[in-house]
Design a protein around this motif. Structure first.
Motif, PDB file in Angstrom:
ATOM      1  N   ALA A 115       4.667  -6.319   0.158  1.00 40.45           N
ATOM      2  CA  ALA A 115       3.211  -6.197   0.200  1.00 40.45           C
ATOM      3  C   ALA A 115       2.766  -5.209   1.286  1.00 40.45           C
ATOM      4  O   ALA A 115       1.682  -4.647   1.203  1.00 40.45           O
TER       5      ALA A 115
ATOM      6  N   ALA B 175      -0.950  -4.744   2.850  1.00 37.90           N
ATOM      7  CA  ALA B 175      -1.721  -5.777   2.153  1.00 37.90           C
ATOM      8  C   ALA B 175      -0.955  -7.091   2.303  1.00 37.90           C
ATOM      9  O   ALA B 175       0.223  -7.099   2.646  1.00 37.90           O
TER      10      ALA B 175
ATOM     11  N   GLY C 189      -5.584 -10.941  -2.478  1.00 42.02           N
ATOM     12  CA  GLY C 189      -4.897  -9.827  -1.865  1.00 42.02           C
ATOM     13  C   GLY C 189      -5.811  -9.367  -0.739  1.00 42.02           C
ATOM     14  O   GLY C 189      -7.023  -9.202  -0.945  1.00 42.02           O
TER      15      GLY C 189
ATOM     16  N   GLN D  25      -3.439  -0.604  -1.630  1.00 42.73           N
ATOM     17  CA  GLN D  25      -2.369  -1.582  -1.546  1.00 42.73           C
ATOM     18  C   GLN D  25      -2.860  -2.974  -1.940  1.00 42.73           C
ATOM     19  O   GLN D  25      -2.145  -3.743  -2.602  1.00 42.73           O
ATOM     20  N   THR D  26      -4.097  -3.297  -1.561  1.00 46.22           N
ATOM     21  CA  THR D  26      -4.665  -4.598  -1.895  1.00 46.22           C
ATOM     22  C   THR D  26      -4.863  -4.727  -3.400  1.00 46.22           C
ATOM     23  O   THR D  26      -4.562  -5.761  -3.996  1.00 46.22           O
TER      24      THR D  26
ATOM     25  N   VAL E 159      -1.371  -5.266  -4.971  1.00 41.91           N
ATOM     26  CA  VAL E 159      -0.773  -6.611  -4.908  1.00 41.91           C
ATOM     27  C   VAL E 159      -1.423  -7.525  -5.943  1.00 41.91           C
ATOM     28  O   VAL E 159      -0.766  -8.414  -6.479  1.00 41.91           O
TER      29      VAL E 159
ATOM     30  N   SER F 236       2.775  -3.748  -3.005  1.00 38.81           N
ATOM     31  CA  SER F 236       1.597  -2.944  -2.682  1.00 38.81           C
ATOM     32  C   SER F 236       1.736  -1.530  -3.224  1.00 38.81           C
ATOM     33  O   SER F 236       0.794  -0.762  -3.207  1.00 38.81           O
TER      34      SER F 236
END
Length: 172
Positions: A96, A99, A110, A130-131, A134, A144
């Motif tokens: 991740a 994130a 996330g 990245q959020t 996820v 991520s």
């Protein structure tokens, strides 16, 4: 003596030009970045709401506390099995990256958390991406999309899937 001094000066490493520091994050700057990501973004009080790839993103900030967080709802936390909970914890360790998976208010989220003032443009954009990733990869790769820390469990679990699929295709 002057000749030796001139030679020493010529042999000294030349310092690279100082890179201009990015200005501290401000609310207008964050709004400008968010609007570049989604021109239909809305602001309410201490938050921005927008969408990336049809996924709702909420950025909440507290300038006095010097904190911000980008959040993406993933699913209800009710009914998550112990195996699913373990898998998101493994992903928090290695895939991740910036994130994280988190549980709050009965939901799996996330999230990306960072000090507000020190946040740079590319960090904000990468953190949001990245959020979103996820959330998009929950239930599959749990990543991520920004790489992977090699000492965790995710690489082996992802390789296991590849090996299983290769084995299924051997008879073709």
């Amino acid at each position: 003596m002057i000749r030796i001094l001139a030679l020493v000066v010529l042999l000294l490493p030349v310092a690279a030009p100082a890179q201009e520091a990015e200005p501290h994050m401000t609310l207008p700057r964050m709004a400008e970045i968010v609007l570049a990501l989604d021109p239909e973004a809305r602001t309410t009080g201490n938050s921005f709401e927008f969408q990336i790839d049809d996924i709702p993103v909420l950025i909440v900030f507290d300038i006095r506390a010097n904190r911000m967080r980008a959040m993406v709802p993933i699913r209800s936390a009710d009914g998550m099995t112990p195996e699913e909970m373990q898998r998101v914890m493994q992903a928090n360790f290695d895939s991740a990256l910036d994130a994280r998976y988190a549980v709050a208010q009965g939901r799996l989220w996330g999230i990306f958390i960072h000090p507000f003032k020190e946040l740079e443009r590319d960090q904000l954009i990468s953190g949001v991406a990245q959020t979103v990733n996820v959330a998009k990869t929950y239930g599959t790769l749990y990543t991520s999309g920004a790489g992977q820390f090699g000492a965790g469990d995710s690489g082996d679990l992802q390789r296991q899937l590849i090996e299983e699929l290769l084995e299924r295709g051997q008879d073709i």
